[in-house]
Structure formats: C-alpha cells, structure tokens
Design a protein around this motif. Structure first.
Motif, short mmCIF file in Angstrom:
data_model
loop_
_atom_site.label_atom_id
_atom_site.label_comp_id
_atom_site.label_asym_id
_atom_site.label_seq_id
_atom_site.Cartn_x
_atom_site.Cartn_y
_atom_site.Cartn_z
N TRP A 131 0.75 -1.20 -0.14
CA TRP A 131 0.18 -0.07 -0.25
C TRP A 131 0.81 1.24 0.00
O TRP A 131 0.61 2.19 -0.85
N LEU A 132 1.82 1.38 0.93
CA LEU A 132 2.73 2.56 1.03
C LEU A 132 3.38 2.80 -0.26
O LEU A 132 3.90 3.91 -0.50
N ALA A 133 3.91 1.67 -0.79
CA ALA A 133 4.46 1.86 -2.41
C ALA A 133 3.73 2.41 -3.17
O ALA A 133 4.29 3.00 -4.11
N GLY A 134 2.44 2.40 -3.14
CA GLY A 134 1.78 3.20 -4.03
C GLY A 134 0.57 2.47 -4.99
O GLY A 134 0.40 2.91 -5.92
N LEU A 193 10.06 9.96 8.25
CA LEU A 193 9.78 11.23 7.37
C LEU A 193 11.14 11.83 7.46
O LEU A 193 11.51 12.58 6.27
N LYS A 236 12.24 4.82 4.47
CA LYS A 236 10.89 5.36 4.59
C LYS A 236 10.06 4.37 4.66
O LYS A 236 9.25 4.11 5.68
N LEU A 237 9.99 3.27 3.85
CA LEU A 237 9.25 2.24 3.65
C LEU A 237 9.33 1.19 4.67
O LEU A 237 8.04 0.71 5.40
N PHE A 264 7.74 3.12 7.99
CA PHE A 264 6.24 3.22 7.95
C PHE A 264 5.51 1.93 8.15
O PHE A 264 4.54 1.68 8.64
N VAL A 292 4.27 9.73 -2.82
CA VAL A 292 3.25 8.74 -2.79
C VAL A 292 3.65 8.12 -1.68
O VAL A 292 2.38 8.02 -0.92
N ILE A 293 4.72 7.78 -1.16
CA ILE A 293 4.67 7.05 0.05
C ILE A 293 4.43 7.56 1.19
O ILE A 293 3.55 7.29 2.12
N THR A 294 4.67 9.09 1.38
CA THR A 294 4.35 9.79 2.68
C THR A 294 2.84 10.35 2.59
O THR A 294 1.97 9.89 3.74
N ARG A 325 0.41 7.92 1.33
CA ARG A 325 -0.24 6.75 1.74
C ARG A 325 0.07 6.38 3.36
O ARG A 325 -0.69 6.02 3.84
#
Lengths: 376, 649
Positions: free
Chosen positions: A182-185, A302, A310-311, A314, B13-15, B17
């Motif tokens: 999901w985070l990866a887009g 962040l 980041k990934l 998060f 996008v990552i931020t 999401r």
C-alpha cells in the motif's frame, strides 16, 4: 555511481550519538518497565520464573537493540533478502523439527530460548518488501509482473505459519506485507477488489477453518454460547477489564488475575491484567505510550532520505500498530481470539526479540538518515 | 533528472499513503478507547458484580434450633452433640474412590451409597455433602484415624435435635426430620433453609417453626478459578432459634403416660382458670429421636403396624362419642332453658320395661333399673332413662347451642396441630345440610346420653369440664405460655360472680358469642346444681365413680363416668351380659371419665379415655384419681413458680 553521496563513513561517533532518537529509547524503556511490573503481578507479587526471565530477556534484547542500532542502514538493506531466506528456512525447519505445545508446532529449541520463527518472519517480510519496493520505479509498481512477486513472497510464509497452525501471526505477517505494498503506491482499486473478494470468499474460508478456529469465531460473535469453554477467556477478560473501573483495583490487587480466572495472563492477556489493576486511566496512558512509539517510528521515516528507510519505518510502524490493535481489540472482545502478543508487554522471547530487532533497524535509519541507497 | 523527478513523485506517494494509514490508525485507536470507556466506565458496575460473583462464594452455616421447655423450664427438646461426616466436594478428585473408602470404613450398605450419589447430584460442585449426620463414636474415631487417606472428608462435631423424655412427649412436642419439597414451600423454612437442616414435622416443632428455626449464618470466602478457598472475607454468625415455653408439666405428663402404658387412650389435664394444659398424653407412643436422622424401615413398620395406632394423637385427633360424660352438659342445658324441674321424678324400670318412643325401645345401662330418679340422682347414677326423656323435652338444637358454647365441635388449640379434629355437635340444620335428611326425635333421645352423631375429642371433653368447673366461664385453652395473659387478673376476674353484671344484658339462651373470661351461663344456680350432682357421682354411695374417691378435701374431686359404645347393642348382647374381658378387644366399649379437683375451690379439669377399656368407672376413673392426686401435689410448686415469673415480668 552515487557512491560519493553516501556519507555514512564520514559520520563521527559523536554525530551518531547525537542523532539517536532518545525519546524512542525512553518509550521503549517505559513500556519495558511497565511490562516488568505487569509480569511481576501475574505471578501474584512473587519474584519468580516469569519475572526473572522477562527481565533477563528485556536487558539482553535491549542491549542487542542498542548495538544493532549502529549497524549501517545500507547493511540492513543489503542483507534484506538474506533475512527473508533465513526466516523461510527456519519456518521450514519448524515444519520438520519444531517442538509442540498445546496442539501447535511453532518453536525451535535453541536451548537458551525456544525460538518462534514466525515472529522473526514478521520483521523479515517488512525489511524484504522495503528493499523490493525501494528499487521499483513508481511507473512499474502497477504492473502485474512486479505485483505477482511480492504476493508470492507473502503467500509462502503465511501458508507455512497457517500450517503450524497459527492464524493470528499469519494474519499479522500478511498485514505488514500488504501495508508496504500500500505504501509503495499500488493502485487503490486492487485493495478494493481484493477486499471485496475476501468478503465474498469469507463463508468458504470459514468452512475450511479448523474446528477450534471456527468455534473461536462463533464465540466472538456470541461469547455466552459456551461460557465455560470457548467463550471463557473473552468473558473473563471483559469482566476483569470492566471491573477495573476508572482507577483500577490497584497494583497486585487484580482479583481476576491472582485468583486465576484470567487465562494466558502473562502472554496474550497481559493488557487485561494491566487494565484490571490500573483501570481506564492506566490503559489510556499505556495506549498513549504505544501511539507515541508509533509516532516516533513514523517520524524517523519522515526524516530519512532513502525509500528503503521510509518504507521500512512506515511499514514497521503499521506492523506495531497492528500488533497492538489486534491484541487489545481481542482482549476487549472486539476481535476473535487469534493469539497475538502485545509488543514488549507480553512475556515471550521471540516476540520481544523481533520487536527489538525491528526497532534497532528503525534506530539505524535514524542514525544514518542521510544515507542514500542506490536504487540500482 | 528524469529519475530524480520520479523519485520525488515516489517519495510523495509513500508519504501520502502513510498519512492515510495514520488516519486509519487514529480512528481504530479511538475505537479501542471508546470500547475501554464502555467497559470500564459505563458498564463498570455490571462487571464489578460479575467479578465479585467470580471471586466470592458463600457458604451458609446452619443455625441451632430453639429449645422447647416445660412450665418449669425443664428442657423437653434440646440440641445434642453428634458426630458427623461431611465431604467437601470441591476438594475431591475422584468421588467414587472416596466413597468406596468411606463405605468400607464405616460400613455403608448399597442403598446408603446409592442415596449418597443421588444427594450429590442435587448439590453444587462446591457444596458440602453430609455422608452421615449421626456416626457412632467408633465410626467417628475410625474416620479420624484414616483421615489422611480420605480427601475432602471432614469429621464434624455438630448438634442435632434430642428429646430427653423421648416417648413421653412426642404427641405434644412432635419431632423433626429432613425437609420435604412441601416443607420448603413454607416461607419461614424457605427463608432460613440450609441444606441438611432439620425442620419440624409434627406438633410444636412443626407449628412453631418460625420461632424455632433461627437464622443461618453466612461465611464468605474468596475463591480462585478452580473453586479453592483462598481467604475468609466475612462471617455473619448464625442465630439460634427462640425458646418455646410450654405450659405442660413434664412430671405430670410423664405420670399420665405411665398410667396409659399398655393401653390405647388419652389423658388431658387443664387449669380451669388459665386454660393452660398441664398434660396431654396419648398412648401408645413412640420415640421422636428415631426420626431425627431418618427412621429405619424396621422401626417405622413397627410403629405403623401397631394395632393401637401410636401415630394418632388421641387427645386431639381421636374422636369418641362422649357417652355419659356428656350428661352434665345435657342437664345444664335442660336447666338453663327451664325444660324441667330438677325435682321431677322419672322411673327407670330396667331392661324389661325400656323407654319407648314411636315403637322403638331405648334401654338404660342398668339391667335392674334405677327406680324412681330425680335429676341429681340421675346424673349421679348416670340413669339413661331420665336423660332420654330430658333430651326429648329439650330438643337437639338447644342442646347443641350449649354444647358448642362449652367447647365441643371446634378445634381447641386452633392450628397448633395439623391433625386436630373438630368433632361434631349435631343439630337439625347440620343434618339437613350435610346428610340432606330431616332429624328424627329418636336421634335426640340417644344424643341425650352422648351417643349417636355426636363426636368429641378428649381435649374437648376436658375443656368442657373445665368451663363448667370454673363456674361457667369461657377460658382460652393453650399449651404454649402466653405472656400477654396476666394469670392473676384472669383468675380474679373469673372468681368474681359475674351474674349481676349489667354488662351482660344479653340472652344467654341465644346462640351468642362469649368473650374470653366472661360468663357463659344463664343462671349461676344451674351450674352449681350440675357441679353438686357431679360431686355426688364421685363422693356419694351409688355414685358411678364412688370407688375412686378421696375423702381428704385436699384431693376430693368430682367427676362423671362415661362408657362409649363402639357398636349397637343388640338384644342378644343384653341377654348375654358379658364381662369386658369376654368381648373381643375391638368390640369393647371405650371407657371415659371427666373430673375436676379439688371439689372445694377447684383448679384442674381432666379427661381420661381408655379405648376399648370397658366401663368408665372401672377403667378410666381410677387413673383419673391417681393423676388428680399427683396434680394437686404439684399445684403449690406450679403456683409459686408461675407467680415468681409473673412478678419478674
């Protein structure tokens, strides 16, 4: 090619110390101390087996966390797939050489610790996925070619864990993996479709569940169905929490706990004990500490430069959230009992080890937050 | 540069999401918080109660039963020490093994073991099972010796009901036993019941349950999930039941029972002023102690199959024709209504010339006849012919008014005994209502000698005699001391001649209600006439109980014999004229006797009935004579004791 940008080697030790997230360490120490008191209470105020073990593990794994925090984030990155493969090998080992307890085969005997590889897999999946998506161009993310790989990477450990059987951990592994996708887009429509598919296939899924799993789900919808059997845990847990009231019954005075009405009180139901003795106030404070912990982890993500960091942050924050939410919702009777420990609080070496490991990677992201990692 | 742009886009996008996820997390945590709020604040009370229900368990402790004492505070029903064996079910792992061991140790038979299993089924898993509530010392010491091998077994020193006078009082005091489902419906038992508690089954034990039962105690323990007691939280002590004070004098009661030994019958003795029952004996009798722990089959069959019927409390549940003991009352009725002049002479001519009415012959008991009789003589010698004629003139309805007023036809002790019978005083209305037939004059005639429909209990006859002997005043018969009555006042009130009181401007010949301790007579002289005639019957030659008299004025009493037929006397019987011993037991007449003593300044009335004893003068009067002496001997003691008590109060 971009090697010159990698400045990590230039970091002085003082710089590293300066960039440590001390609030995060403080939070870990706070939750860790609370957990010692809680475990002490499960033993009826006697300093004995569980308390001793828990303190030893906490100190060992906390030291490990501090040491591993100084491992460069790029090292974690390079070895990400290795972790995944080690995790997988351990899971397969469990299949053949695992030791059993109460009907499930989840552990490998390491003499000083009964290792539960599925707990390590929780972290391995996050770090593996973080590396995977670190490299993929945003334009390629939506393509089936790049979608099918992580799904396979996720299905294998989940399947192995379900075989143990351990539905709870399996769901948590899947949850953290999906969180990173999901985070990866990945396009939202995939999530909507698969969500709908899950709903439609739910009746079928339930029919292939093991009888004890089915009874747990039925019990979730109606705990009074079998108040002395399947519903016993959840009924007693709700009684304990509810009777705690606003201020709680007082430390070491949780009657539900010391009179042994609470099952699994030092592992999955540790929150129940805590909530009975410290009440609504204590529970909200503990919940707030977890929120702060998650916030600090997100914050590290962040301020990190690399997608991997980041990934990972998060994703790990989401995983911690999932563990906390599933565990508390479960003991509050909002979710079926699936056997999910509360991070740091619950007694259990593997769970504590994997959380500390995960946190040390977070800390390494923080310390080396300016480190760029090649996408190629 | 393209890469850089893509990378910036990817980072965004990552931020983005991440923030969407964070929002979801906040929502879900809010959900948890509200759930916590629900459980711990809104529903707190509910869960607190549930938690207490979990951890607190109550054990009720049985109360001691109140004791029962006689007039002199002698204990008639006490609580004796007994050895018991209890099993704490929550401490037993294998019930079968434990029972097997116990069975071998104290020697239980198959039925007893079966009973224990049945009992256990009705109990909760943490209850106490009473294996035996009355062990012998030998069994008890054996249990104690092997106690370490018997898990959950608990030898208990407890108390249980004990009747020191065993047989002498069972018909008065009654007995206790295990509560039946029906007993448990009674509110006083339901509220105070503890498993294993004995409850009253008969008599005072039964009717005074509310006084005697007491209140159970409560022991509250904290228990853990497997039901093990951790600590005692609370102990509300049980309260022993109240004492019940009877008016009976156990010495006289014992003596009365002694007199009745080997016979079936009853003796009642009553204070004619206070209405206190001094003795109420019934024979044969049985041992109430046998019932406390459940009577065994053999003893039960013995009691049940006894032809003299020990289970029937003959004083209040035995119905008899009063026979000639009824005659003083018939005479009193006739005098009150002015039916005949006591100087009227009627000739009794013996069996050859019986009294005749519409072709039916009515014989006097005396074969040779009494000759010329006036009323006083007719009572004294119990001449039937005189009473046939008098009853005919009087009529049954007037007779029944007087009979009912003097205590016949209604329960004497109210609802104190559940088997008390009210008897029957017939009149024309009764016959029309119940039998739907009209009354025949012949029935009036035999009613005049206490035969026919009329049915009385011995206690009623005693009350009747008491109320004539005290000068015709209504008294309140009772067997439980009544502190609300001031006996001295009562006696003084009755002893004043109330004839002249303007208060009583009512017609005593009507069917009226009379208050306690007030006159029931129309003319005092009529009462005195009857009392004098009864004096003659006992103390003058030719009187029917002349042989049982005392000449010492201290003991001198007056009475009336009675012989109650249990079947019709045929002409053949009259011809044979058999002695009592020659007749089959079941066909022999009942012997009756009523009396009051001392004659001058009387204080006690008694009634004696010997079932199938033959004639009243031979079988009943001698017993009465002995009893009267004993009662009068003890009168001073009783008076002193009771006065001492009233002055204290």
């Amino acid at each position: 090619m971009l090697r010159e940008r990698i400045q990590a080697s230039n970091y002085s030790f003082l710089d590293k110390l300066r960039s440590i997230d001390y609030l995060l360490i403080l939070l870990i120490i706070a939750i860790g101390s609370i957990s010692i008191f809680a475990i002490y209470s499960t033993e009826g105020g006697k300093f004995s087996f569980y308390t001793k073990n828990h303190i030893i593990r906490l100190s060992v794994f906390f030291s490990l966390f501090l040491v591993l925090s100084f491992v460069r984030v790029s090292t974690w990155y390079k070895n990400a797939y290795l972790f995944y493969i080690i995790g997988l090998i351990l899971l397969i080992t469990v299949l053949f050489f695992g030791i059993s307890a109460s009907g499930a085969t989840r552990w490998i005997n390491l003499y000083f610790l009964n290792l539960q590889p599925s707990e390590l897999m929780k972290i391995a999946v996050i770090i593996c996925f973080a590396r995977y998506y670190h490299r993929i161009q945003s334009s390629d993310i939506q393509s089936y070619k790049f979608l099918i790989q992580p799904i396979i990477l996720l299905i294998i450990p989940c399947y192995l864990v379900i075989q143990q059987p351990d539905l709870g951990t399996s769901i948590l592994i899947a949850g953290s993996g999906i969180a990173i996708i999901w985070l990866a887009g990945l396009n939202i429509k995939y999530f909507v479709y698969s969500g709908l598919l899950l709903l439609v296939s739910l009746p079928f899924a339930i029919s292939v569940l093991k009888p004890y799993q089915k009874s747990r789900i039925l019990t979730f919808f109606n705990p009074d169905r079998d108040p002395l059997g399947a519903g016993y845990q959840i009924i007693q847990s709700k009684i304990a929490i509810g009777s705690g009231g606003f201020f709680g019954k007082g430390y070491l005075k949780g009657t539900q706990s010391y009179l042994e009405f609470l099952p699994e009180k030092h592992t999955d139901f540790i929150f129940t004990l805590f909530s009975e003795e410290f009440g609504f106030l204590g529970s909200i404070i503990l919940l707030f500490l977890y929120i702060l912990l998650i916030y600090r982890i997100i914050n590290v993500g962040l301020v990190s430069r690399s997608f991997f960091a980041k990934l990972y942050c998060f994703g790990f924050a989401t995983a911690i959230f999932l563990y906390v939410f599933v565990n508390i919702a479960m003991v509050l009777g909002m979710l079926p009992i699936v056997g999910a420990p509360l991070p740091i609080m619950s007694y259990g070496g593997s769970s504590l080890l994997s959380i500390m490991l995960g946190l040390s990677i977070v800390m390494s992201c923080k310390i080396y937050n300016q480190e760029q990692i090649s996408v190629y | 540069m393209l890469n850089r742009g893509r990378n910036i886009e990817k980072g965004r996008v990552i931020t983005r999401r991440m923030f969407i996820l964070a929002a979801a997390k906040v929502l879900l945590f809010a959900g948890i918080s509200s759930r916590l709020y629900n459980l711990q604040i809104s529903d707190r009370e509910k869960y607190e109660i549930l938690s207490d229900k979990n951890r607190i368990r109550e054990w009720k402790t049985p109360p001691q039963r109140g004791i029962i004492v006689d007039n002199f505070n002698k204990v008639l029903a006490s609580n004796d020490r007994v050895f018991q064996l209890h099993l704490m079910l929550d401490e037993i792992d294998d019930f079968d093994v434990t029972i097997f061991k116990i069975k071998n140790l104290i020697g239980l038979d198959k039925f007893q073991v079966k009973k224990l299993y049945k009992k256990k089924e009705r109990l909760k898993p943490w209850d106490t099972l009473v294996v035996s509530d009355n062990l012998t010392w030998e069994q008890f010491s054996k249990i104690n010796l092997y106690l370490h091998e018997l898990e959950g077994a608990k030898p208990v020193l407890s108390t249980s009901r004990f009747y020191p006078y065993s047989n002498d009082l069972v018909h008065v005091v009654g007995y206790v036993g295990d509560a039946s489902p029906k007993d448990l419906e009674k509110p006083e038992i339901k509220e105070n019941f503890v498993p294993g508690l004995k409850v009253g089954k008969y008599g005072i034990e039964n009717s005074q349950e509310k006084m005697l039962i007491g209140n159970y105690g409560i022991k509250r323990y904290e228990v853990n999930a497997s039901g093990k007691r951790i600590s005692q939280i609370d102990y509300i002590k049980e309260r022993q039941g109240n004492k019940v004070n009877l008016t009976v004098d156990i010495e006289i009661q014992k003596f009365a029972q002694e007199l009745l030994k080997g016979k079936a019958g009853s003796i009642c003795a009553m204070d004619i002023y206070t209405g206190e029952l001094v003795a109420m004996a019934s024979s044969p009798t049985y041992d109430p102690n046998k019932f406390t722990h459940g009577i065994n089959q053999k003893d039960w069959q013995e009691i049940r199959n006894n032809p003299l019927k020990p289970l029937i409390n003959k004083s209040i549940a035995g119905l008899y024709s009063p026979g000639s003991t009824f005659k003083p009352l018939v005479a009193l009725a006739a005098l009150e209504y002015g039916i005949l002049d006591p100087n009227k002479t009627i000739r009794c001519k013996g069996h050859k010339h019986p009294y005749e009415l519409y072709g039916v012959k009515y014989h006097c008991w005396k074969k040779e006849g009494h000759g010329y009789m006036k009323l006083r003589n007719a009572i004294k010698q119990s001449c039937d012919i005189y009473f046939y004629e008098m009853a005919r003139l009087l009529g049954v309805d007037k007779l029944s008014i007087i009979a009912k007023r003097y205590g016949l036809g209604t329960n004497v002790l109210g609802d104190l005994y559940n088997d008390e019978k009210s008897g029957l005083v017939p009149d024309t209305k009764w016959k029309r209502r119940v039998l739907e037939q009209s009354w025949y004059l012949g029935e009036t005639v035999i009613n005049g000698i206490g035969q026919g429909y009329i049915q009385t209990t011995p206690l009623q006859l005693c009350l009747m005699t008491a109320q004539i002997a005290n000068g015709g005043y209504k008294i309140k018969p009772h067997i439980i001391k009544d502190d609300s009555i001031n006996y001295k006042d009562v006696i003084n009130k009755i002893k004043i001649d109330q004839s002249g009181f303007p208060l009583h401007e009512r017609n005593y010949l009507d069917d009226i209600n009379v208050e306690y301790y007030q006159r029931m007579y129309h003319k005092k002289s009529n009462i005195n006439f009857v009392l004098d005639a009864m004096f003659g019957s006992t103390n003058e030659q030719y009187g029917t109980s002349y042989k049982s008299r005392y000449d010492d004025p201290k003991y001198q009493f007056a009475g009336k014999t009675g012989t109650s037929q249990v079947r019709r006397i045929t002409d053949l019987d009259r011809e044979l004229d058999l002695d009592t011993e020659q007749i089959e037991y079941r066909k022999r007449d009942h012997a009756l006797y009523v009396a009051f003593a001392p004659y001058k300044d009387p204080r006690y009335a008694i009634s004696v009935i010997i079932e199938h004893g033959g004639s009243g003068s031979k079988a009943a009067a001698p017993l009465a004579s002995k009893l009267i002496k004993r009662i009068i001997d003890r009168h001073k003691l009783r008076e002193q004791f009771n006065n001492g008590k009233t002055s204290l109060a």
